[in-house]
Enzyme design. Structure first.
Site, PDB file in Angstrom:
ATOM      1  N   CYS A  65       0.864  -1.186   0.000  1.00 26.50           N
ATOM      2  CA  CYS A  65       0.000   0.000   0.000  1.00 26.50           C
ATOM      3  C   CYS A  65       0.906   1.243   0.000  1.00 26.50           C
ATOM      4  O   CYS A  65       2.135   1.130   0.106  1.00 26.50           O
ATOM      5  CB  CYS A  65      -0.849   0.001   1.270  1.00 26.50           C
ATOM      6  SG  CYS A  65       0.184   0.004   2.738  1.00 26.50           S
ATOM      7  N   HIS A 109       5.094  -5.076   8.915  1.00 24.13           N
ATOM      8  CA  HIS A 109       4.984  -6.445   9.430  1.00 24.13           C
ATOM      9  C   HIS A 109       5.143  -7.462   8.295  1.00 24.13           C
ATOM     10  O   HIS A 109       4.174  -8.083   7.857  1.00 24.13           O
ATOM     11  CB  HIS A 109       3.636  -6.638  10.139  1.00 24.13           C
ATOM     12  CG  HIS A 109       3.614  -6.023  11.498  1.00 24.13           C
ATOM     13  ND1 HIS A 109       2.456  -5.649  12.141  1.00 24.13           N
ATOM     14  CD2 HIS A 109       4.617  -5.727  12.361  1.00 24.13           C
ATOM     15  CE1 HIS A 109       2.747  -5.139  13.324  1.00 24.13           C
ATOM     16  NE2 HIS A 109       4.057  -5.171  13.480  1.00 24.13           N
ATOM     17  N   HIS A 143       3.576   1.881  11.556  1.00 23.34           N
ATOM     18  CA  HIS A 143       2.456   1.717  12.496  1.00 23.34           C
ATOM     19  C   HIS A 143       2.327   2.854  13.490  1.00 23.34           C
ATOM     20  O   HIS A 143       1.367   2.900  14.249  1.00 23.34           O
ATOM     21  CB  HIS A 143       2.614   0.406  13.265  1.00 23.34           C
ATOM     22  CG  HIS A 143       2.678  -0.778  12.362  1.00 23.34           C
ATOM     23  ND1 HIS A 143       3.863  -1.425  12.068  1.00 23.34           N
ATOM     24  CD2 HIS A 143       1.730  -1.399  11.646  1.00 23.34           C
ATOM     25  CE1 HIS A 143       3.615  -2.404  11.218  1.00 23.34           C
ATOM     26  NE2 HIS A 143       2.343  -2.408  10.943  1.00 23.34           N
ATOM     27  N   CYS A 147       2.577   5.940   8.761  1.00 20.75           N
ATOM     28  CA  CYS A 147       1.633   6.133   7.652  1.00 20.75           C
ATOM     29  C   CYS A 147       0.700   7.304   7.999  1.00 20.75           C
ATOM     30  O   CYS A 147       0.163   7.359   9.113  1.00 20.75           O
ATOM     31  CB  CYS A 147       0.813   4.864   7.433  1.00 20.75           C
ATOM     32  SG  CYS A 147      -0.478   5.098   6.202  1.00 20.75           S
ATOM     33  N   GLU A 191       0.180  -0.540  16.197  1.00 20.89           N
ATOM     34  CA  GLU A 191      -0.627   0.656  15.901  1.00 20.89           C
ATOM     35  C   GLU A 191      -1.538   1.005  17.084  1.00 20.89           C
ATOM     36  O   GLU A 191      -1.675   2.183  17.452  1.00 20.89           O
ATOM     37  CB  GLU A 191      -1.465   0.416  14.642  1.00 20.89           C
ATOM     38  CG  GLU A 191      -2.338   1.622  14.304  1.00 20.89           C
ATOM     39  CD  GLU A 191      -3.323   1.352  13.177  1.00 20.89           C
ATOM     40  OE1 GLU A 191      -2.972   0.635  12.221  1.00 20.89           O
ATOM     41  OE2 GLU A 191      -4.453   1.859  13.267  1.00 20.89           O
ATOM     42  N   CYS A 197      -8.363   1.796   6.537  1.00 22.49           N
ATOM     43  CA  CYS A 197      -7.744   2.516   5.421  1.00 22.49           C
ATOM     44  C   CYS A 197      -8.185   1.965   4.066  1.00 22.49           C
ATOM     45  O   CYS A 197      -8.682   0.843   3.963  1.00 22.49           O
ATOM     46  CB  CYS A 197      -6.224   2.481   5.560  1.00 22.49           C
ATOM     47  SG  CYS A 197      -5.505   0.908   5.076  1.00 22.49           S
ATOM     48  N   SER A 254       0.869  -9.765  10.472  1.00 19.46           N
ATOM     49  CA  SER A 254       0.329  -8.674   9.661  1.00 19.46           C
ATOM     50  C   SER A 254      -1.191  -8.678   9.780  1.00 19.46           C
ATOM     51  O   SER A 254      -1.862  -9.600   9.311  1.00 19.46           O
ATOM     52  CB  SER A 254       0.754  -8.866   8.194  1.00 19.46           C
ATOM     53  OG  SER A 254      -0.112  -8.145   7.341  1.00 19.46           O
ATOM     54  N   ASN A 277      -3.634  -6.853   8.461  1.00 16.83           N
ATOM     55  CA  ASN A 277      -4.504  -6.835   7.274  1.00 16.83           C
ATOM     56  C   ASN A 277      -4.415  -8.141   6.497  1.00 16.83           C
ATOM     57  O   ASN A 277      -5.400  -8.574   5.901  1.00 16.83           O
ATOM     58  CB  ASN A 277      -4.225  -5.594   6.419  1.00 16.83           C
ATOM     59  CG  ASN A 277      -2.981  -5.738   5.597  1.00 16.83           C
ATOM     60  OD1 ASN A 277      -3.037  -6.212   4.468  1.00 16.83           O
ATOM     61  ND2 ASN A 277      -1.839  -5.359   6.162  1.00 16.83           N
TER      62      ASN A 277
HETATM   63  S1  SF4 Z   1      -2.821   2.331   7.361  1.00 14.96           S
HETATM   64 FE1  SF4 Z   1      -3.302   1.306   5.422  1.00 14.96          FE
HETATM   65  S2  SF4 Z   1      -2.169   2.510   3.900  1.00 14.96           S
HETATM   66 FE2  SF4 Z   1      -1.261   2.948   5.891  1.00 14.96          FE
HETATM   67  S3  SF4 Z   1       0.405   1.474   6.156  1.00 14.96           S
HETATM   68 FE3  SF4 Z   1      -1.388   0.596   7.150  1.00 14.96          FE
HETATM   69  S4  SF4 Z   1      -2.297  -0.702   5.556  1.00 14.96           S
HETATM   70 FE4  SF4 Z   1      -0.928   0.717   4.519  1.00 14.96          FE
END
Ligand code: SF4
Length: 310
Positions: free
Chosen positions: A12, A41, A74, A96, A126, A194, A222, A224
């Site tokens: 991303c 990650h 993060h 980010c 995060e 996001c 990770s 996501n």
């Molecule tokens: S918030 Fe979304 S765009 Fe930003 S690093 Fe994490 S996954 Fe990527």
């Protein structure tokens, strides 16, 4: 066997920016160079940088006075920034911007006297960083049961925020439970999950009915990537979250006529291409690339590096 390649997948804008920042910092400052937590990650990314002399730490006091530190994508709590100042570190912030947005929302809600219900996973870098912005004001919930267990009065001034990499569907359920208990709860102007997380989930959701199995390239820590594998499983398809195709259990794909391949936001495209090559050779697989959504998002390098570049 037919392989369907999900688009979007993989890196991303935040991960691209964080990796480029570390590359640039290596160029400018050389080693020793420290990164607070994993830059992103992903095992491949971290190992590659470790091989070039980057040191990943979990505590600021592991870094020598006066050294250079990068904060990972993060984000970090304010206490970490203060600890860096006290150690006289040169800090480069590769957080980010979409994580920073959540931090700023937390600060604003806390300042306005809200109790903030943060929907996220305990211990994730995060979440730790966001909670550090207003530790007294934030309650972490991971599911609807946690919402039921909140001990806030019915008329409490409640706001909610979410981790950026949650399952869109799970987050909706939790927000709905929160709104049932606290109809007055306010949220961010726009969803905190996001664009990259949403788009990768949307692609899997759309394509998973067509396949017999799903491979998600990504690391086990990770968030996501984990959500993508869970999403595929929730549609009744076997899903394998692996750092490399070589970790897919032997014979797992033998009976599959079609396999969906996707990758979490921190997984490099090389591991996807390796996966395709291995399955092509092993099963004579054909490949079809499917675009569910286009992405054109880019984030600039951190200010500290832009100034040097300029
Ligand atoms: S918030 Fe979304 S765009 Fe930003 S690093 Fe994490 S996954 Fe990527």
């Amino acid at each position: 066997m037919k392989l369907i390649l999900a688009n979007p997948r993989g890196f991303c804008a935040g991960v691209n920016m964080a990796i480029e920042s570390l590359e640039r910092a290596l160029e400018v400052y050389g080693t020793p160079l420290y990164v607070y937590h994993e830059i992103v990650h992903n095992r491949h990314v971290v190992e590659r940088f470790r091989g070039r002399g980057v040191v990943f730490v979990d505590h600021i006091d592991q870094i020598p006075h006066g050294a250079t530190v990068l904060y990972s994508a993060h984000g970090v709590a304010p206490a970490i920034r203060q600890a860096s100042v006290q150690r006289n570190l040169r800090a480069i912030d590769a957080t980010c911007p979409l994580v920073t947005k959540v931090h700023l929302e937390a600060v604003r809600f806390a300042r306005e006297g809200y109790t903030i219900v943060l929907i996220g996973h305990e211990g994730h870098d995060e979440v730790v960083g966001t909670m550090g912005e207003a530790p007294q004001a934030i309650r972490l919930v991971q599911d609807a049961a946690d919402v039921a267990a909140l001990d806030l009065p019915a008329d409490a001034r409640v706001a909610y925020l979410t981790q950026t990499t949650l399952s869109v569907d799970d987050a909706e359920v939790i927000v709905a439970a929160l709104r049932r208990r606290y109809p007055q709860a306010v949220g961010p102007h726009r969803d905190d999950i996001c664009y990259a997380t949403q788009n990768r989930q949307e692609a899997v959701k759309e394509l998973v009915p067509e396949v017999d199995a799903v491979i998600v390239l990504g690391s086990q820590n990770s968030s996501n990537s984990l959500r993508l594998a869970e999403l595929a499983s929730s549609h009744g398809k076997p899903a394998y979250l692996v750092d490399s195709v070589h970790e897919v259990p032997d014979g797992a794909l033998a009976g599959a006529a079609s396999v969906l391949i996707t990758a979490g936001a921190s997984a490099p495209e090389e591991v996807v291409q390796e996966c395709v090559e291995v399955l092509r050779n092993r099963y004579g697989a054909t490949v079809e690339s499917r675009v569910v959504r286009e992405e054109h998002v880019n984030f600039p390098l951190p200010r500290e590096l832009r100034l040097i570049a300029g």
